[in-house]
Write an enzyme that holds these catalytic residues in place. Structure first.
Site, PDB file in Angstrom:
ATOM      1  CG  HIS A 230      -7.838  -7.694   0.031  1.00 31.79           C
ATOM      2  ND1 HIS A 230      -6.713  -8.317   0.530  1.00 31.79           N
ATOM      3  CD2 HIS A 230      -7.877  -6.471   0.631  1.00 31.79           C
ATOM      4  CE1 HIS A 230      -6.110  -7.513   1.380  1.00 31.79           C
ATOM      5  NE2 HIS A 230      -6.782  -6.383   1.464  1.00 31.79           N
TER       6      HIS A 230
ATOM      7  CE1 TYR B 258      -4.239  -1.547   0.583  1.00 28.82           C
ATOM      8  CE2 TYR B 258      -3.043  -2.932   2.139  1.00 28.82           C
ATOM      9  CZ  TYR B 258      -4.170  -2.675   1.382  1.00 28.82           C
ATOM     10  OH  TYR B 258      -5.226  -3.549   1.420  1.00 28.82           O
TER      11      TYR B 258
ATOM     12  CE1 TYR C 198      -2.282  -6.584   4.124  1.00 25.87           C
ATOM     13  CE2 TYR C 198      -3.053  -6.363   1.859  1.00 25.87           C
ATOM     14  CZ  TYR C 198      -3.279  -6.271   3.230  1.00 25.87           C
ATOM     15  OH  TYR C 198      -4.499  -5.876   3.692  1.00 25.87           O
TER      16      TYR C 198
ATOM     17  CG  HIS D   8      -9.648  -2.656   1.425  1.00 30.42           C
ATOM     18  ND1 HIS D   8     -10.029  -3.237   2.602  1.00 30.42           N
ATOM     19  CD2 HIS D   8      -8.345  -2.973   1.259  1.00 30.42           C
ATOM     20  CE1 HIS D   8      -8.999  -3.868   3.131  1.00 30.42           C
ATOM     21  NE2 HIS D   8      -7.952  -3.729   2.344  1.00 30.42           N
TER      22      HIS D   8
HETATM   23 FE   LIG Z   1      -6.113  -4.708   2.618  1.00 35.64          FE
END
Ligand SMILES: [Fe+2]
Length: 264
Positions: free
Chosen positions: A188, A136, A175, A190
């Site tokens: 995934h 991220y 991750y 979000h």
């Molecule tokens: Fe996540």
């Protein structure tokens, strides 16, 4: 929705009391428990007391169930974002920088539906995800995978008149998340959905078919119902897949009812 619209959806009983339209509630056991043993951080953050609804308990109408009103006009009306603030690059996460991001290009599309299968237009959908390496872009991110200078991992779209949304993005990576030894989140995306007011927000995650990490993931498996878990997995769609360009995934989001998408 205007105040007049909301008022029109309320019906006055013969007695003069207001009765709100009810809706089909999801089956018991659909949503994960707030404290799930395998999902370690829920032990500290789940509420210890029963939740307090902030209803305005309406007077019971004879021969009808008691109706609770969680939100009043103030909460369900008011300023909305509007579609004029959403641009084309908001829903195409591969074109938000000068260069192209690394990874597998994918198209994610579907419909937002109500419990009767009717499309829900004008829903603001926001997504966030890792880059192809599972990282991220966030100040508290610790995963030592490389950042991609051409990928932020954030997108927005508004459903059209048919309730449809569409994103172009990069397949996210798995991750590590430290929940237990060798814990890896399956890939995934979000999703956050805003309704007709900013107090109406639903958050969930979309997964990918065939991911070997799904059976091992406490968050995915905290959803007690097998069918509800499967509804969190997008379908690969060769019809959506574009030759020489991107894989296509289809994922519908159902807001309520027995086929409801599980929200967090
Ligand atoms: Fe996540």
């Amino acid at each position: 929705m205007t105040t007049a619209d909301v008022s029109a959806s309320l019906t006055a009983a013969d007695s003069g009391r207001l009765v709100l339209p009810s809706y089909e509630r999801p089956a018991a056991g659909l949503h994960p428990p707030l404290d799930f043993e395998g999902y370690r951080s829920t032990a500290l953050r789940h509420p210890k007391q029963p939740l307090v609804l902030l209803p305005h308990r309406l007077t019971e109408v004879p021969k009808q169930p008691l109706v609770l009103l969680p939100h009043r006009l103030t909460e369900v009306t008011g300023p909305l974002l509007g579609d004029s603030l959403i641009t084309a690059t908001d829903s195409d996460l591969t074109t938000q920088h000068d260069g192209e991001p690394q990874g597998q290009r994918i198209i994610v599309t579907g419909q937002v539906l109500d419990s009767a299968g009717r499309p829900v237009p004008d829903t603001l959908i926001e997504i966030w995800q890792t880059n192809a390496g599972g990282r991220y872009r966030h100040s508290r991110e610790h995963h030592p995978a490389p950042l991609d200078p051409n990928f932020d991992g954030i997108g927005r779209a508004i459903t059209d008149a048919g309730g449809k949304y569409r994103f172009v993005t990069i397949a996210p990576g798995a991750y590590p998340w430290g929940n237990h030894y060798n814990a890896w989140r399956p890939a995934h995306i979000h999703f956050s959905l805003f309704g007709r007011a900013f107090t109406q927000r639903l958050v969930t995650q979309m997964y990918f078919p065939g991911d070997p990490l799904l059976p091992l993931d406490p968050i995915f498996n905290s959803v007690p119902d097998e069918k509800a878990r499967q509804r969190l997995i997008a379908n690969f769609d060769i019809e959506l897949t574009q030759p020489e360009w991107a894989l296509g995934y289809h994922w519908d989001i159902v807001l309520r009812g027995r086929d409801a998408t599980v929200f967090e």
